[in-house]
Scaffold this motif. Structure first.
Motif, PDB file in Angstrom:
ATOM      1  N   ILE A 127       0.772  -1.165   0.131  1.00  0.00           N
ATOM      2  CA  ILE A 127      -0.013  -0.042  -0.054  1.00  0.00           C
ATOM      3  C   ILE A 127       0.912   1.201   0.093  1.00  0.00           C
ATOM      4  N   ILE A 128       1.891   1.315   0.701  1.00  0.00           N
ATOM      5  CA  ILE A 128       2.791   2.519   1.058  1.00  0.00           C
ATOM      6  C   ILE A 128       3.392   2.689  -0.600  1.00  0.00           C
ATOM      7  N   ILE A 129       3.847   1.649  -0.951  1.00  0.00           N
ATOM      8  CA  ILE A 129       4.682   1.721  -2.611  1.00  0.00           C
ATOM      9  C   ILE A 129       3.559   2.223  -3.407  1.00  0.00           C
ATOM     10  N   GLY A 130       2.180   1.534  -3.336  1.00  0.00           N
ATOM     11  CA  GLY A 130       1.373   1.796  -4.251  1.00  0.00           C
ATOM     12  C   GLY A 130       1.142   3.321  -4.363  1.00  0.00           C
ATOM     13  N   ALA A 131       1.159   4.181  -2.902  1.00  0.00           N
ATOM     14  CA  ALA A 131       0.689   5.259  -2.871  1.00  0.00           C
ATOM     15  C   ALA A 131       1.721   6.241  -3.522  1.00  0.00           C
ATOM     16  N   ALA A 132       3.245   5.951  -3.333  1.00  0.00           N
ATOM     17  CA  ALA A 132       4.125   6.389  -3.884  1.00  0.00           C
ATOM     18  C   ALA A 132       4.253   6.292  -5.393  1.00  0.00           C
ATOM     19  N   PHE A 133       3.794   5.425  -5.803  1.00  0.00           N
ATOM     20  CA  PHE A 133       3.767   4.808  -7.187  1.00  0.00           C
ATOM     21  C   PHE A 133       2.736   5.997  -8.113  1.00  0.00           C
ATOM     22  N   THR A 134       1.763   5.817  -7.331  1.00  0.00           N
ATOM     23  CA  THR A 134       0.585   6.604  -7.894  1.00  0.00           C
ATOM     24  C   THR A 134       0.937   8.178  -7.872  1.00  0.00           C
TER      25      THR A 134
END
Length: 144
Positions: free
Chosen positions: A21-28
């Motif tokens: 989730i954390i990486i996904g937020a940064a990726f977004t």
């Protein structure tokens, strides 16, 4: 109950999910910047300077000509923000493509690691030709 909660949190899947989730937020955030700062200007250049993200149609209410999408929304008018929707579709397609490439790369890496382990673990046995020769010799011995 507290003990069960600690066990639940300590499971690897929960930690993996949190990291995802954390990486996904940064990726977004990266993809949003890619679309807003790089792709939309290129699309605008190809379409004669048009930036789609601010395009809208007023469905109900009064909006001054040339008002930005934010100003139109702030005025209380009902707007059909098709440009924002188009940007969201572009974001989705880029994220989906990047995730596809990421999963493909991870699968390739996992397959190569698994293949390497299988090759290392496999005992060195007779070759295919040696097995065929052995079968031939046994068939000849059984005939005699």
């Amino acid at each position: 109950m507290l003990k069960e909660f600690k066990e639940f949190i300590a499971r690897g899947n929960v930690v993996d999910l949190a990291v995802g989730i954390i990486i996904g937020a940064a990726f977004t955030a990266i993809v949003n910047s890619l679309v807003t700062d790089l792709i939309n200007p290129i699309i605008g250049l190809l379409t004669g300077g048009t930036d789609f993200s601010g395009h809208y149609v007023v469905l109900k209410g009064q909006v001054p000509d040339g008002a930005s999408l934010k100003a139109a929304r702030d005025s209380g008018a009902s707007v059909f923000a098709w440009g924002s929707f188009l940007s969201a579709i572009i974001n989705f397609l880029i994220i989906a493509w990047a995730v596809f490439l990421l999963v493909k790369a991870v699968n390739k890496l996992q397959n190569s690691v698994v293949q390497k382990k299988v090759e290392e673990a496999a005992p060195a046995g007779p070759s295919e030709q040696e097995l065929l020769i052995e079968i031939r010799d046994e068939l000849r011995a059984n005939r005699a």
